[in-house]
Design a protein around this motif. Sequence first.
Motif, mmCIF file in Angstrom:
data_model
loop_
_atom_site.group_PDB
_atom_site.id
_atom_site.type_symbol
_atom_site.label_atom_id
_atom_site.label_comp_id
_atom_site.label_asym_id
_atom_site.label_seq_id
_atom_site.Cartn_x
_atom_site.Cartn_y
_atom_site.Cartn_z
ATOM 1 N N SER A 299 0.835 -1.203 0.000
ATOM 2 C CA SER A 299 0.000 0.000 0.000
ATOM 3 C C SER A 299 0.869 1.252 0.000
ATOM 4 O O SER A 299 0.553 2.255 -0.652
ATOM 5 N N MET A 300 1.998 1.181 0.717
ATOM 6 C CA MET A 300 2.913 2.319 0.768
ATOM 7 C C MET A 300 3.541 2.567 -0.609
ATOM 8 O O MET A 300 3.622 3.702 -1.086
ATOM 9 N N GLN A 301 3.977 1.483 -1.254
ATOM 10 C CA GLN A 301 4.615 1.605 -2.567
ATOM 11 C C GLN A 301 3.618 2.066 -3.633
ATOM 12 O O GLN A 301 3.913 2.964 -4.428
ATOM 13 N N ALA A 302 2.432 1.459 -3.646
ATOM 14 C CA ALA A 302 1.417 1.883 -4.623
ATOM 15 C C ALA A 302 0.958 3.304 -4.330
ATOM 16 O O ALA A 302 0.774 4.123 -5.245
ATOM 17 N N LEU A 433 6.646 -4.250 -7.378
ATOM 18 C CA LEU A 433 5.557 -4.495 -8.329
ATOM 19 C C LEU A 433 4.377 -3.563 -8.059
ATOM 20 O O LEU A 433 3.765 -3.032 -8.999
ATOM 21 N N ALA A 434 4.046 -3.349 -6.787
ATOM 22 C CA ALA A 434 2.962 -2.426 -6.437
ATOM 23 C C ALA A 434 3.291 -1.007 -6.882
ATOM 24 O O ALA A 434 2.414 -0.268 -7.356
ATOM 25 N N ASN A 435 4.554 -0.625 -6.762
ATOM 26 C CA ASN A 435 4.977 0.714 -7.170
ATOM 27 C C ASN A 435 4.814 0.900 -8.677
ATOM 28 O O ASN A 435 4.218 1.885 -9.146
ATOM 29 N N TRP A 436 5.350 -0.039 -9.441
ATOM 30 C CA TRP A 436 5.229 0.050 -10.896
ATOM 31 C C TRP A 436 3.774 -0.105 -11.338
ATOM 32 O O TRP A 436 3.343 0.547 -12.305
ATOM 33 N N GLY A 437 3.016 -0.958 -10.632
ATOM 34 C CA GLY A 437 1.592 -1.102 -10.953
ATOM 35 C C GLY A 437 0.824 0.183 -10.700
ATOM 36 O O GLY A 437 -0.054 0.570 -11.490
ATOM 37 N N GLY A 438 1.138 0.865 -9.592
ATOM 38 C CA GLY A 438 0.507 2.150 -9.307
ATOM 39 C C GLY A 438 0.856 3.185 -10.367
ATOM 40 O O GLY A 438 0.004 3.979 -10.793
ATOM 41 N N ASN A 439 2.104 3.153 -10.815
ATOM 42 C CA ASN A 439 2.554 4.053 -11.888
ATOM 43 C C ASN A 439 1.756 3.793 -13.161
ATOM 44 O O ASN A 439 1.281 4.727 -13.830
#
Length: 507
Positions: A299-302, A433-439
Motif C-alpha cells: 500500500s505504501m509503494q502503490a 511491483l505495487a509501485n510500478w503497478g501504481g505508476n
Amino acid sequence: MAAERKPEVANEHQHLTQTHDYKPGWSFYLVLAGVVTTVGSSLPVGFNIGVVNTPADLIKGFCNESFITRYDIVLNKTWLNVLWSSVVSIFIIGGCTGSILGSVLADKLGRKKATILTNVLSLAGAVLFLFCRAANSVEMLIIGRLLVGLSGGLTTSIVPMYLTELSPAALTGAMGVACPMGVNVGVLVGQVMGLSFILGGENDWPYLLSVYALLVIVTLPVLCILPESPKYLYVVKRNELAAIGELSRLRGVSPSVLTEDVELLKEESRSDDTAGEPYGMLKLLREPRLRLPLLLTCSMQAGQQTSGINAVFYYSQTIFKQAGLSEKQAQYGTIGSGFINVCTAVLMLHLLPRAGRRPLLLGSICVASVLLATLAAAMNFINAASWMPYVCMVAVLGYVLVYGLGLGPIPYFIASEMFEVAPRPAGMAWGSLANWGGNFLVGMCFPTMRDVIGPYSFLIFAAVTMALFVFQKFYFPETRGRTPAQVTQLCSRGFKSRPLTVITPRL
C-alpha cells in the motif's frame, strides 16, 4: 619505528575486542557501495522516467518516417499516439516484470550479481537507443525501453535491499534513501539534459536517451569489486566463513572485532526458521504472519504513485505559465520542482536516523493529502483572482517538498526493515511491483480523468492519499532501532495485531 608501534596496535585491538567499544559506522566499501549503486543503478532509472517527455514530438516524427520508409504505411494521429503509448508503457511493463524477477534473482545470483545484471540490461538498452535512428528501427527503440524497464524493476526490487543489508543497523535508513535519491537525481538530470542548448536539439534525441550509459560504464567495474551481502551469505547460502570474510572487508576491521555483528547474523539466522529455503512471492502471500507487513509495504509503494506525483509534475508547467512565467521560465520552474525533490532526498540522509520512519511518513502523507485538495480547489478557481495562480504554485512546490520528506523515499526500502532475510526478496519484489503497478494505473487513468473532470482529479488523489494515511496510522510500526524479527512479531496477527505496542528498541 614499526616495531615500536606493534604493541600499540595490539593494545588498541585488544581494547576494542575486550571492551566492545567498536561500533560499526561508515566505511570505505559502504560509502563506495552507496555511491556506485546510486550513480550507476538508481540514477538511470529516474533518467529513463524523466527524459522521454522532452523529445516526444521528435521521436513520434521518427516513428512515422520509419513506418513510411520500411512498411510504406503513413500513421494517422490516432495510430501514432497508440505507437507512442506503446513506447512509453513498455517501460512500465518491463518494470513490473523486473520486480517479479528480482525476487528470484536476488536469491539465485546474490544481491551483488543481480545488481550487476541490472546495469548490464541498462547498458544494452542505451546501445539500442543510440543506434535505433541509424538503423531506422522503431523495434530497437521499443526493445530498448523494455530493457531499461526491466533494469528499473530489478533495481527498485534489489538495490535498496542490498544496501540496507550491507549497512549496520544505525545506518539502514541513510543507506535506504540512496536508491530513491538516485531516482530523483536521475529525473532531474533527464529534464536538464533535455534543454534545447544541451541535448534537446532536433537531431540529438538518440544521444539524449542514451547518455546515461556513460555513468553505467564508469560504475560497472567498481560494482564488481564490492562485497556481497553478508546477511545473504550467512542466512540464505549458509556460508559462514564467506559471510564473515565479506563482513570484515566491508567494515574494514579484523573478524575478531566483529563479535557483535556476527551475533546479530546468528540471531537473524535462528529467528528466520525458513532460512536456506526458497521463499517465492506466492509463498509469501500464503504466510499469515507476514500478511500485514506485505499489505503495509504494497500500500505504501502503490500509494507513492497514486498520490499523483507524476500528475502534479505534468500540470506544474501549465500552472507556472498561468502565473505569468514564459514557456522557458515554466520549464525551468518544473526543473526547480525536481531540484526540491533531490534536496529533500539529501536532507532525509540526516533526518531518517534521528526522526524515525513512522512520524516522517505519516506527516508527509497527511500534509500531501491536504495540499492536493488545496491544489484542486485553487486550480478550479485559477481565473477567479489574480493571486490564485500563486496559490497553485505554492501548493505544487509544497507538495513536492513534503512528498520528498517521507512518501517519496521511505517506501523504497521499508520492506528490508519489515521482512527477515529469507522472505525479504519476495517482500521487496511485491513492493516494487505495487509501485510500478501504481505508476501504470495512474498513467492509464490520469489522461481520461484530466479530460473529464480536470483539476478535480487531484481530489481523487487526495482521497486515496488520505485513505493510505488512515491505514498506515493504525498499523505501521516504527522500524527504526528494531530488528525485522521484532517488526514481524508486532504484525504477526494480521489486522488483529497491535503494532503500536511499545517494544524496547534495539539501539
